[in-house]
Write a protein that holds these residues in place. Sequence first.
Motif, PDB file in Angstrom:
ATOM      1  N   LEU A 124       0.818  -1.213   0.000  1.00 22.35           N
ATOM      2  CA  LEU A 124       0.000   0.000   0.000  1.00 22.35           C
ATOM      3  C   LEU A 124       0.852   1.265   0.000  1.00 22.35           C
ATOM      4  CD1 LEU A 124      -2.855  -0.933   2.505  1.00 22.35           C
ATOM      5  CD2 LEU A 124      -3.044  -0.643   0.029  1.00 22.35           C
ATOM      6  N   THR A 125       1.996   1.241   0.673  1.00 18.88           N
ATOM      7  CA  THR A 125       2.846   2.434   0.747  1.00 18.88           C
ATOM      8  C   THR A 125       3.617   2.687  -0.537  1.00 18.88           C
ATOM      9  OG1 THR A 125       4.619   1.145   1.741  1.00 18.88           O
ATOM     10  CG2 THR A 125       3.123   2.282   3.254  1.00 18.88           C
ATOM     11  N   ASP A 126       3.790   1.666  -1.375  1.00 21.86           N
ATOM     12  CA  ASP A 126       4.594   1.799  -2.594  1.00 21.86           C
ATOM     13  C   ASP A 126       3.770   1.913  -3.875  1.00 21.86           C
ATOM     14  OD1 ASP A 126       6.909   1.475  -1.063  1.00 21.86           O
ATOM     15  OD2 ASP A 126       6.851  -0.703  -1.291  1.00 21.86           O
ATOM     16  N   MET A 127       2.513   1.608  -3.823  1.00 23.37           N
ATOM     17  CA  MET A 127       1.749   1.416  -5.055  1.00 23.37           C
ATOM     18  C   MET A 127       1.609   2.654  -5.932  1.00 23.37           C
ATOM     19  SD  MET A 127      -2.065   0.743  -3.483  1.00 23.37           S
ATOM     20  CE  MET A 127      -2.383  -0.399  -4.759  1.00 23.37           C
ATOM     21  N   PHE A 128       1.803   3.851  -5.397  1.00 23.98           N
ATOM     22  CA  PHE A 128       1.680   5.068  -6.205  1.00 23.98           C
ATOM     23  C   PHE A 128       3.023   5.528  -6.779  1.00 23.98           C
ATOM     24  CE2 PHE A 128      -2.036   5.152  -3.427  1.00 23.98           C
ATOM     25  CZ  PHE A 128      -3.044   5.359  -4.360  1.00 23.98           C
ATOM     26  N   GLY A 148       0.260   3.994 -14.069  1.00 20.58           N
ATOM     27  CA  GLY A 148      -1.121   4.432 -13.935  1.00 20.58           C
ATOM     28  C   GLY A 148      -1.437   5.106 -12.619  1.00 20.58           C
ATOM     29  N   LEU A 149      -1.077   4.473 -11.512  1.00 24.30           N
ATOM     30  CA  LEU A 149      -1.393   5.063 -10.208  1.00 24.30           C
ATOM     31  C   LEU A 149      -0.555   6.304  -9.920  1.00 24.30           C
ATOM     32  CD1 LEU A 149      -1.989   1.858  -8.053  1.00 24.30           C
ATOM     33  CD2 LEU A 149      -3.688   3.421  -9.033  1.00 24.30           C
ATOM     34  N   SER A 150       0.660   6.375 -10.472  1.00 22.21           N
ATOM     35  CA  SER A 150       1.470   7.591 -10.343  1.00 22.21           C
ATOM     36  C   SER A 150       0.789   8.747 -11.071  1.00 22.21           C
ATOM     37  CB  SER A 150       2.865   7.381 -10.942  1.00 22.21           C
ATOM     38  OG  SER A 150       3.550   6.374 -10.271  1.00 22.21           O
ATOM     39  N   ILE A 151       0.229   8.447 -12.227  1.00 22.16           N
ATOM     40  CA  ILE A 151      -0.491   9.465 -12.999  1.00 22.16           C
ATOM     41  C   ILE A 151      -1.742   9.905 -12.238  1.00 22.16           C
ATOM     42  CG2 ILE A 151      -1.882   9.784 -15.096  1.00 22.16           C
ATOM     43  CD1 ILE A 151       0.267   8.016 -16.497  1.00 22.16           C
ATOM     44  N   ALA A 152      -2.476   8.951 -11.704  1.00 23.31           N
ATOM     45  CA  ALA A 152      -3.687   9.280 -10.937  1.00 23.31           C
ATOM     46  C   ALA A 152      -3.337  10.188  -9.756  1.00 23.31           C
ATOM     47  CB  ALA A 152      -4.367   8.001 -10.451  1.00 23.31           C
ATOM     48  N   ARG A 153      -2.257   9.875  -9.058  1.00 25.17           N
ATOM     49  CA  ARG A 153      -1.841  10.693  -7.917  1.00 25.17           C
ATOM     50  C   ARG A 153      -1.457  12.099  -8.370  1.00 25.17           C
ATOM     51  NH1 ARG A 153       3.373   9.006  -4.560  1.00 25.17           N
ATOM     52  NH2 ARG A 153       4.230   9.353  -6.618  1.00 25.17           N
ATOM     53  N   ALA A 154      -0.728  12.206  -9.495  1.00 26.00           N
ATOM     54  CA  ALA A 154      -0.304  13.513  -9.999  1.00 26.00           C
ATOM     55  C   ALA A 154      -1.514  14.369 -10.388  1.00 26.00           C
ATOM     56  CB  ALA A 154       0.620  13.330 -11.206  1.00 26.00           C
ATOM     57  N   ILE A 155      -2.507  13.770 -11.011  1.00 26.96           N
ATOM     58  CA  ILE A 155      -3.700  14.512 -11.425  1.00 26.96           C
ATOM     59  C   ILE A 155      -4.513  14.960 -10.206  1.00 26.96           C
ATOM     60  CG2 ILE A 155      -5.923  14.308 -12.624  1.00 26.96           C
ATOM     61  CD1 ILE A 155      -4.399  12.489 -14.679  1.00 26.96           C
ATOM     62  N   CYS A 156      -4.662  14.075  -9.237  1.00 21.97           N
ATOM     63  CA  CYS A 156      -5.382  14.450  -8.009  1.00 21.97           C
ATOM     64  C   CYS A 156      -4.668  15.589  -7.296  1.00 21.97           C
ATOM     65  CB  CYS A 156      -5.537  13.244  -7.084  1.00 21.97           C
ATOM     66  SG  CYS A 156      -6.697  12.016  -7.704  1.00 21.97           S
ATOM     67  N   LYS A 157      -3.367  15.494  -7.195  1.00 24.55           N
ATOM     68  CA  LYS A 157      -2.570  16.526  -6.522  1.00 24.55           C
ATOM     69  C   LYS A 157      -2.675  17.858  -7.271  1.00 24.55           C
ATOM     70  CE  LYS A 157       2.075  17.608  -4.960  1.00 24.55           C
ATOM     71  NZ  LYS A 157       3.492  17.306  -5.112  1.00 24.55           N
ATOM     72  N   ALA A 158      -2.655  17.821  -8.607  1.00 28.94           N
ATOM     73  CA  ALA A 158      -2.769  19.052  -9.392  1.00 28.94           C
ATOM     74  C   ALA A 158      -4.117  19.738  -9.163  1.00 28.94           C
ATOM     75  CB  ALA A 158      -2.574  18.750 -10.881  1.00 28.94           C
TER      76      ALA A 158
END
Length: 185
Positions: A124-128, A148-158
Motif C-alpha cells: 500500500l505504501t509503494d503502489m503510487f 497508472g497510479l502515479s499518474i492518478a496521484r499527480a492529477i489528483c494533486k494538481a
Amino acid sequence: AMVMKQLQHLNRLIDDLHLISLADADRLVLDRREHNLADLLRERAAWLKPQSEAAGMIIAVYAETPCPYVGDAFRLGQTFTVLMENALRYASEGQRLDITLTPTENGYQITFRDVGPGVTPDFLTDMFERFTRADSSRARHSGGSGLGLSIARAICKAHGGAITAELPEGKGLLFRIQLPVSPHK
C-alpha cells in the motif's frame, strides 16, 4: 500490425512520463471548467463496458446528480479510467467494482472498491510510485507499465486533492479520492 501496436505502447509510455514530469515540476496545466463528476464517472464506466462485460465484471456508479465541479474533466477522466482498468486487470474475479461519489463539506470523495484479491499491506505504501507493480508477471502480461497510479496521484494533486488506497474489511482494495472545491474556472 505488431510494429504499430508496439509504437502505440511506446507513444503512450512517452505521454505518461511527460505528464508525470510536468506534475513533478508543478507545470501540469489543467483545463479547469465546470462539469458534472457523476456524469464523468458514468461516461468512463460506459466507455469500459465492453471490457468489463468480457471480464465478467459489473462496474456500478453510485452518485446523486448533479455533482458540479470545476476541474479538468479530461485529466480526471484519465484518473477514473486508470482505477477502473486496474480493477478489470487485477480484480475481475471479484466480479464487481463499486464507485461511490459523495459530496463532502469541502468538495467530493470518490471511492473505488473491488472485491478481488487485493494487495499485501506492505505494498500500500509503494503502489503510487512510478513503475511499481504488485505482481509484475500479471502486469507485464496485461500491458501495464506501472505508471497508472502515479499518474492518478499527480492529477489528483494538481487539483489540490489526494488519492489513497486501503484494504477494506473482507476482500479487495479501496481507492479513495478527495477533491476539494476549486474556486478557479
